[in-house]
Design an enzyme around this catalytic site. Sequence first.
Site, PDB file in Angstrom:
ATOM      1  CB  SER A 141      19.126 -56.991 -15.225  1.00 51.80           C
ATOM      2  OG  SER A 141      17.917 -56.851 -15.950  1.00 51.80           O
ATOM      3  CE1 TYR A 154      21.995 -58.317 -19.182  1.00 52.31           C
ATOM      4  CE2 TYR A 154      19.653 -58.376 -18.658  1.00 52.31           C
ATOM      5  CZ  TYR A 154      20.855 -57.695 -18.684  1.00 52.31           C
ATOM      6  OH  TYR A 154      20.922 -56.402 -18.226  1.00 52.31           O
TER       7      TYR A 154
END
Length: 257
Positions: A141, A154
């Site tokens: 990401s 994350y």
Amino acid sequence: MSGKVVLISGGGGGIGSAAALAFAAAGYAVVVVDLLAESAERAASAVREAGGEALAVTADITQDASVAAAVAAGLKQFGRLDALYNCAGGTDPMDGNVTDVPLEVFDRTMNLDLRGTFLCCRHAIPAIIAAGGGAVINMSSGAALRGASPYHVYSAAKGAIISLTRAMAGTYAKQNIRVNCIASGRVQTDRIIRTWGTLEQAAKGGDPQDPVGRQREYPFWIGEPEHIAATAVFLASDGARMITGATVPADGGRSAY
Ligand SMILES: NC(=O)c1ccc[n+]([C@@H]2O[C@H](COP(=O)([O-])OP(=O)(O)OC[C@H]3O[C@@H](n4cnc5c(N)ncnc54)[C@H](O)[C@@H]3O)[C@@H](O)[C@H]2O)c1
């Protein structure tokens, strides 16, 4: 058909189901693996309706035996495996700063994003080696590239996936396997729209710091699942012969400026 087979984890999700269709259009038979049986079946049906071949497999990628069974089911159906797209993953709504985030969130996120990717590689790579080589595409990401994300767990999980990508690329090149990673920017999947709203809602007064709110300024910052799916298909293709160990920032330039 190319005779090639791809296994997509999270293949019933927003980007995963778009990837199932895109890989099928490129001639791959698709093993659609998802925790949700209905989502896996829906994505596999869409591939079949488009004239492709697909098998829906319900599996939990955080569980070793479940992943082993999913890979075995794909091999039983199609006889080989040429590519793995590790797409299952995502943020936990309770994610946050390292000082505050509940440790259960750390465990859940690391299990899904990092352990899940690790286990799928663990079971799929021997099959790809047996097929004479192929490609692994991992999902990171933009949050792992930028220092601005408040989702620390994350970011850490997706950063670890970038390092794992490099390590595996160095190891499995000898077996003719390329391993790459996509650092995706914001993609308007149902999960993201539930959390952040539609572009129309953002235009009516969203957070000005949020990429959706800044879409008029930087239109490439927001994408659709098909854009990331196309990147994954390219990374699996012979056109990407010289690309391995790489992290492609498919984030519309957000990490660059
Ligand atoms: N959408 C974005 O803006 C964005 C941005 C950057 C990175 N990503 C990454 O892209 C990937 C896909 O994102 P998305 O928005 O399409 O997500 P999504 O929620 O639409 O799809 C994820 C799929 O994974 C499945 N899944 C969840 N847990 C699972 C498990 N334990 N075992 C098997 N399957 C499981 C879900 O059922 C779902 O179908 C994720 O790895 C995410 O972190 C997405």
